[in-house]
Write a protein that holds these residues in place. Structure first.
Motif, PDB file in Angstrom:
ATOM      1  N   ILE A  98       0.851  -1.186   0.000  1.00  0.00           N
ATOM      2  CA  ILE A  98       0.000   0.000   0.000  1.00  0.00           C
ATOM      3  C   ILE A  98       0.889   1.238   0.000  1.00  0.00           C
ATOM      4  O   ILE A  98       1.757   1.400   0.859  1.00  0.00           O
ATOM      5  N   THR A 109       0.609   5.562  -0.792  1.00  0.00           N
ATOM      6  CA  THR A 109      -0.252   6.699  -1.097  1.00  0.00           C
ATOM      7  C   THR A 109       0.430   7.997  -0.680  1.00  0.00           C
ATOM      8  O   THR A 109       1.359   7.983   0.130  1.00  0.00           O
ATOM      9  N   GLU A 119      -8.104   3.122  -2.662  1.00  0.00           N
ATOM     10  CA  GLU A 119      -8.331   4.477  -2.158  1.00  0.00           C
ATOM     11  C   GLU A 119      -9.698   4.586  -1.481  1.00  0.00           C
ATOM     12  O   GLU A 119      -9.826   5.179  -0.409  1.00  0.00           O
ATOM     13  N   PHE A 160      -9.590   2.733   1.839  1.00  0.00           N
ATOM     14  CA  PHE A 160      -8.827   3.500   2.825  1.00  0.00           C
ATOM     15  C   PHE A 160      -9.673   4.619   3.421  1.00  0.00           C
ATOM     16  O   PHE A 160      -9.749   4.793   4.643  1.00  0.00           O
ATOM     17  N   TYR A 201     -11.120   2.302   6.563  1.00  0.00           N
ATOM     18  CA  TYR A 201     -10.025   2.350   7.528  1.00  0.00           C
ATOM     19  C   TYR A 201      -9.924   3.718   8.206  1.00  0.00           C
ATOM     20  O   TYR A 201     -10.034   3.838   9.416  1.00  0.00           O
TER      21      TYR A 201
END
Length: 198
Positions: free
Chosen positions: A41, A43, A76, A79, A83
């Motif tokens: 992951i 970002t 995305e 997330f 999360y």
């Protein structure tokens, strides 16, 4: 009249001297990385803000959670919605104090640390963040870099068991801030973290 004008000029000079010790981000980069079994992951976010008051040795950081960009759009969405729950907890913040006085008059590339409260996903936790500060007094600019790890469990960011094999327990955070003097007012530090919903 002359006395009033002199007083106003004096107050303005005092504020300008104080303001020279306040810096804010003119550009920023916050990257998250986590190793995972099937797909790592990764970002980034370029919409974060930081204000530093070197007179009081205070630092405040505000990171909008819905501004993280992923190459995998499905990841995305997971997330932001599952999360981070960015609608409920729109910002991650850090507000604390540097552990030593910093001289802004000399060019330097120094190790620094700050102790303060990190708030992520509605949970506050005391943390010590270490980093490096590059000071360029001639151009009145500076660069602040930091690299640290966040344990998801510490901030009640629970990953569904079905997806747990995809995400590591710790997320590596890498931050890069380029700063310049903050001259608009001297109350920006509190403004940066106030009115934030947790």
């Amino acid at each position: 009249m002359k006395k009033i004008l002199l007083l106003l000029l004096t107050l303005s000079a005092i504020q300008n001297v104080y303001a020279q010790k306040m810096y804010m981000s003119k550009s920023s980069s916050v990257k998250l990385f986590s190793e995972a079994l099937l797909e790592d992951i990764s970002t980034y976010n370029k919409s974060s803000n930081i204000i530093i008051d070197f007179e009081k040795q205070e630092i405040a950081v505000k990171i909008p959670m819905n501004k993280f960009v992923f190459s995998n759009k499905l990841m995305e969405t997971h997330f932001k919605e599952s999360y981070a729950e960015s609608t409920l907890y729109p910002y991650a913040t850090f507000k604390g104090f540097f552990n030593k006085k910093i001289d802004l008059t000399k060019y330097a590339n120094i190790s620094i640390s700050a102790t303060g409260t990190m708030n992520i996903h509605g949970v506050s936790k005391m943390e010590i963040i270490e980093g490096r500060l590059l000071i360029d007094p001639n151009n009145r600019t500076m660069i602040l870099d930091a690299n640290f790890r966040v344990k998801l469990e510490d901030f009640n960011m629970k990953v569904p068991k079905v997806l747990s094999y995809k995400i590591a327990e710790n997320v590596e955070v890498t931050t890069h801030f380029e700063l310049s003097p903050f001259l608009r007012n001297i109350s920006g530090l509190n403004h940066l973290t106030q009115n934030t919903q947790y």
